[in-house]
Design a protein around this motif. Structure first.
Motif, PDB file in Angstrom:
ATOM      1  N   LEU A 111      11.219   1.647  -1.028  1.00  0.00           N
ATOM      2  CA  LEU A 111      11.021   1.276  -2.420  1.00  0.00           C
ATOM      3  C   LEU A 111      11.360  -0.189  -2.636  1.00  0.00           C
ATOM      4  CD1 LEU A 111      10.628   4.290  -2.638  1.00  0.00           C
ATOM      5  CD2 LEU A 111      12.096   4.295  -4.676  1.00  0.00           C
ATOM      6  N   GLY A 112      12.327  -0.688  -1.888  1.00  0.00           N
ATOM      7  CA  GLY A 112      12.640  -2.107  -1.963  1.00  0.00           C
ATOM      8  C   GLY A 112      11.474  -2.970  -1.518  1.00  0.00           C
ATOM      9  N   ARG A 118       5.147  -6.149  -4.643  1.00  0.00           N
ATOM     10  CA  ARG A 118       4.459  -6.046  -5.926  1.00  0.00           C
ATOM     11  C   ARG A 118       4.960  -7.072  -6.938  1.00  0.00           C
ATOM     12  NH1 ARG A 118       1.702  -1.294  -7.151  1.00  0.00           N
ATOM     13  NH2 ARG A 118       2.292  -1.588  -9.326  1.00  0.00           N
ATOM     14  N   GLN A 119       6.264  -7.483  -6.833  1.00  0.00           N
ATOM     15  CA  GLN A 119       6.866  -8.307  -7.867  1.00  0.00           C
ATOM     16  C   GLN A 119       7.256  -9.716  -7.421  1.00  0.00           C
ATOM     17  OE1 GLN A 119       7.277  -7.156 -11.130  1.00  0.00           O
ATOM     18  NE2 GLN A 119       6.075  -5.408 -10.401  1.00  0.00           N
ATOM     19  N   TYR A 120       7.752  -9.849  -6.195  1.00  0.00           N
ATOM     20  CA  TYR A 120       8.428 -11.084  -5.824  1.00  0.00           C
ATOM     21  C   TYR A 120       7.745 -11.919  -4.746  1.00  0.00           C
ATOM     22  CZ  TYR A 120      12.341  -8.966  -8.338  1.00  0.00           C
ATOM     23  OH  TYR A 120      13.127  -8.393  -9.287  1.00  0.00           O
ATOM     24  N   ALA A 121       6.904 -11.323  -3.939  1.00  0.00           N
ATOM     25  CA  ALA A 121       6.291 -12.074  -2.844  1.00  0.00           C
ATOM     26  C   ALA A 121       5.506 -13.267  -3.394  1.00  0.00           C
ATOM     27  CB  ALA A 121       5.366 -11.174  -2.031  1.00  0.00           C
ATOM     28  N   TYR A 127      -2.673  -5.549   1.704  1.00  0.00           N
ATOM     29  CA  TYR A 127      -2.267  -4.536   2.679  1.00  0.00           C
ATOM     30  C   TYR A 127      -0.828  -4.104   2.445  1.00  0.00           C
ATOM     31  CZ  TYR A 127      -0.864  -2.329   7.033  1.00  0.00           C
ATOM     32  OH  TYR A 127      -0.345  -1.438   7.953  1.00  0.00           O
ATOM     33  N   ALA A 128       0.082  -5.065   2.267  1.00  0.00           N
ATOM     34  CA  ALA A 128       1.494  -4.748   2.062  1.00  0.00           C
ATOM     35  C   ALA A 128       1.706  -3.998   0.750  1.00  0.00           C
ATOM     36  CB  ALA A 128       2.330  -6.023   2.091  1.00  0.00           C
ATOM     37  N   ILE A 129       1.024  -4.429  -0.306  1.00  0.00           N
ATOM     38  CA  ILE A 129       1.158  -3.763  -1.602  1.00  0.00           C
ATOM     39  C   ILE A 129       0.723  -2.308  -1.500  1.00  0.00           C
ATOM     40  CG2 ILE A 129       0.261  -3.685  -3.958  1.00  0.00           C
ATOM     41  CD1 ILE A 129       0.119  -6.768  -3.831  1.00  0.00           C
ATOM     42  N   GLN A 130      -0.436  -2.080  -0.888  1.00  0.00           N
ATOM     43  CA  GLN A 130      -0.953  -0.719  -0.763  1.00  0.00           C
ATOM     44  C   GLN A 130      -0.075   0.133   0.148  1.00  0.00           C
ATOM     45  OE1 GLN A 130      -3.434   0.610  -2.552  1.00  0.00           O
ATOM     46  NE2 GLN A 130      -3.462  -1.367  -3.603  1.00  0.00           N
ATOM     47  N   ARG A 131       0.353  -0.458   1.261  1.00  0.00           N
ATOM     48  CA  ARG A 131       1.154   0.305   2.217  1.00  0.00           C
ATOM     49  C   ARG A 131       2.468   0.783   1.602  1.00  0.00           C
ATOM     50  NH1 ARG A 131       4.220   2.470   5.297  1.00  0.00           N
ATOM     51  NH2 ARG A 131       5.319   1.979   7.149  1.00  0.00           N
ATOM     52  N   TYR A 132       3.178  -0.100   0.926  1.00  0.00           N
ATOM     53  CA  TYR A 132       4.486   0.277   0.404  1.00  0.00           C
ATOM     54  C   TYR A 132       4.388   1.043  -0.913  1.00  0.00           C
ATOM     55  CZ  TYR A 132       6.533  -2.408   4.143  1.00  0.00           C
ATOM     56  OH  TYR A 132       6.897  -2.861   5.393  1.00  0.00           O
ATOM     57  N   THR A 133       3.351   0.793  -1.709  1.00  0.00           N
ATOM     58  CA  THR A 133       3.160   1.597  -2.910  1.00  0.00           C
ATOM     59  C   THR A 133       2.854   3.038  -2.539  1.00  0.00           C
ATOM     60  OG1 THR A 133       2.341  -0.330  -4.146  1.00  0.00           O
ATOM     61  CG2 THR A 133       1.814   1.842  -5.037  1.00  0.00           C
ATOM     62  N   LYS A 134       2.015   3.234  -1.532  1.00  0.00           N
ATOM     63  CA  LYS A 134       1.693   4.600  -1.087  1.00  0.00           C
ATOM     64  C   LYS A 134       2.904   5.284  -0.463  1.00  0.00           C
ATOM     65  CE  LYS A 134      -3.247   3.768  -0.319  1.00  0.00           C
ATOM     66  NZ  LYS A 134      -4.323   3.650   0.702  1.00  0.00           N
ATOM     67  N   GLU A 135       3.689   4.527   0.291  1.00  0.00           N
ATOM     68  CA  GLU A 135       4.885   5.119   0.888  1.00  0.00           C
ATOM     69  C   GLU A 135       5.902   5.479  -0.191  1.00  0.00           C
ATOM     70  OE1 GLU A 135       7.646   6.463   3.843  1.00  0.00           O
ATOM     71  OE2 GLU A 135       5.480   6.414   3.563  1.00  0.00           O
ATOM     72  N   ALA A 136       6.014   4.633  -1.215  1.00  0.00           N
ATOM     73  CA  ALA A 136       6.880   4.982  -2.336  1.00  0.00           C
ATOM     74  C   ALA A 136       6.420   6.288  -2.977  1.00  0.00           C
ATOM     75  CB  ALA A 136       6.887   3.852  -3.374  1.00  0.00           C
ATOM     76  N   GLY A 137       5.111   6.418  -3.189  1.00  0.00           N
ATOM     77  CA  GLY A 137       4.575   7.650  -3.763  1.00  0.00           C
ATOM     78  C   GLY A 137       4.848   8.860  -2.887  1.00  0.00           C
ATOM     79  N   GLN A 174       7.480  -0.163  -8.783  1.00  0.00           N
ATOM     80  CA  GLN A 174       7.091   0.394  -7.488  1.00  0.00           C
ATOM     81  C   GLN A 174       5.724   1.066  -7.548  1.00  0.00           C
ATOM     82  OE1 GLN A 174      10.432   2.983  -7.175  1.00  0.00           O
ATOM     83  NE2 GLN A 174      11.871   1.276  -7.119  1.00  0.00           N
ATOM     84  N   GLY A 175       5.066   0.954  -8.702  1.00  0.00           N
ATOM     85  CA  GLY A 175       3.727   1.519  -8.856  1.00  0.00           C
ATOM     86  C   GLY A 175       3.709   3.018  -9.077  1.00  0.00           C
ATOM     87  N   GLN A 176       4.804   3.573  -9.623  1.00  0.00           N
ATOM     88  CA  GLN A 176       4.905   5.015  -9.806  1.00  0.00           C
ATOM     89  C   GLN A 176       5.064   5.367 -11.281  1.00  0.00           C
ATOM     90  OE1 GLN A 176       4.352   6.675  -6.957  1.00  0.00           O
ATOM     91  NE2 GLN A 176       4.314   4.633  -6.023  1.00  0.00           N
ATOM     92  N   ASN A 177       4.584   6.557 -11.625  1.00  0.00           N
ATOM     93  CA  ASN A 177       4.706   7.097 -12.973  1.00  0.00           C
ATOM     94  C   ASN A 177       5.484   8.407 -12.879  1.00  0.00           C
ATOM     95  OD1 ASN A 177       4.427   8.209 -15.515  1.00  0.00           O
ATOM     96  ND2 ASN A 177       2.217   7.894 -15.654  1.00  0.00           N
ATOM     97  N   LEU A 178       6.630   8.487 -13.516  1.00  0.00           N
ATOM     98  CA  LEU A 178       7.453   9.691 -13.411  1.00  0.00           C
ATOM     99  C   LEU A 178       6.744  10.934 -13.922  1.00  0.00           C
ATOM    100  CD1 LEU A 178      11.107   8.612 -14.309  1.00  0.00           C
ATOM    101  CD2 LEU A 178       9.964   8.712 -12.083  1.00  0.00           C
ATOM    102  N   GLU A 179       5.789  10.762 -14.814  1.00  0.00           N
ATOM    103  CA  GLU A 179       5.054  11.921 -15.335  1.00  0.00           C
ATOM    104  C   GLU A 179       4.263  12.615 -14.226  1.00  0.00           C
ATOM    105  OE1 GLU A 179       5.555  13.010 -18.294  1.00  0.00           O
ATOM    106  OE2 GLU A 179       6.738  11.281 -18.981  1.00  0.00           O
ATOM    107  N   ASP A 180       3.987  11.903 -13.132  1.00  0.00           N
ATOM    108  CA  ASP A 180       3.263  12.503 -12.011  1.00  0.00           C
ATOM    109  C   ASP A 180       4.162  13.382 -11.151  1.00  0.00           C
ATOM    110  OD1 ASP A 180       0.997  11.125 -12.799  1.00  0.00           O
ATOM    111  OD2 ASP A 180       1.382   9.431 -11.451  1.00  0.00           O
ATOM    112  N   TYR A 181       5.474  13.342 -11.416  1.00  0.00           N
ATOM    113  CA  TYR A 181       6.451  14.076 -10.605  1.00  0.00           C
ATOM    114  C   TYR A 181       7.375  14.845 -11.555  1.00  0.00           C
ATOM    115  CZ  TYR A 181       4.780  10.405  -7.464  1.00  0.00           C
ATOM    116  OH  TYR A 181       4.000   9.540  -6.736  1.00  0.00           O
TER     117      TYR A 181
END
Length: 230
Positions: A111-112, A118-121, A127-137, A174-181
């Motif tokens: 998640l870090g 997504r925010q600081y780079a 590629y990095a955005i998609q990879r880590y957003t999907k892993e966060a999900g 982190q690209g997540q919506n709590l309503e999805d979980y």
């Protein structure tokens, strides 16, 4: 007395919340990571990895001062010191420990990275955005499935929940919506309503960064200062 060296980050909030939950007295020492306090030689004696939080227990094992770094280790130490939030029975104890390790080895690092790219780079790397957003999900999904049949990660409220909760507070970044979980959201809301959690989140809240990241802050957090030999 616990001397706490910290900053209002997810890892810092873990220990803030824990100290409030178990009721140990503590004194806070702000380690401003944007100003480079984490590289101070005196702090490095306590936390050789130049990361916060860290603690010094003036009444440590054997009645002598004891210093400790790494947030997961600090949670375990405080739980054992107080006899709270970490069961003694083997099965129940390792139910907690495995979910604590899940946070330390997966939730925090992944998640870090999602948050960072997504925010600081300085440049947007798809590629990095998609990879880590999907892993966060994926990790959110693991937690959601676990909580389908459990009120908390290890059954009862424990240091495993205290470790994970602060990292999920930045779910939007982190690209997540709590309503999805829905199971995770129920758990998240229950923890957020705890008085000790609310008090823990107020620790150093007046020092939280607002606005865009400056160049000095970026250098201290992500630049060459991190890699100097000390």
């Amino acid at each position: 007395m616990i001397e706490l060296y910290s900053w209002p980050t997810p890892n810092g909030h873990k220990v803030h919340i824990m100290l409030e939950e178990v009721g140990l007295p503590y004194t806070i020492h702000a380690i401003d990571i944007a100003a480079g306090d984490q590289f101070d030689p005196e702090f490095l004696k306590i936390s050789p990895n130049n990361k916060m939080p860290a603690i010094v227990d003036s009444d440590g094992p054997g009645g002598r001062p004891y210093s400790l770094f790494e947030s997961g280790a600090i949670l375990m130490y405080l739980a054992e010191k107080t006899g709270k939030l970490l069961p003694e029975e083997t099965r129940a104890r390792y139910d907690v420990i495995q979910w604590l390790m899940f946070q330390m080895g997966g939730v925090g690092p992944m998640l870090g990275q999602a948050h960072h790219f997504r925010q600081y780079a300085p440049e947007k790397i798809d590629y990095a955005i998609q990879r880590y957003t999907k892993e966060a999900g994926r990790l959110y999904g693991v937690i959601d499935r676990r909580l389908k049949d459990h009120d908390y990660l290890a059954g009862d409220y424990s240091i495993a929940d205290i470790a994970s909760f602060p990292w999920l507070r930045s779910h939007k970044n982190q690209g997540q919506n709590l309503e999805d979980y829905p199971n995770l959201k129920r758990w998240f809301d229950a923890i957020a309503a705890r008085p000790a959690v609310q008090r823990g989140l107020q620790v150093l809240s007046d020092r939280s960064r607002s606005g865009p990241m400056g160049e000095k802050e970026r250098e201290m957090l992500f630049g060459a200062a991190q890699y100097q030999r000390r």
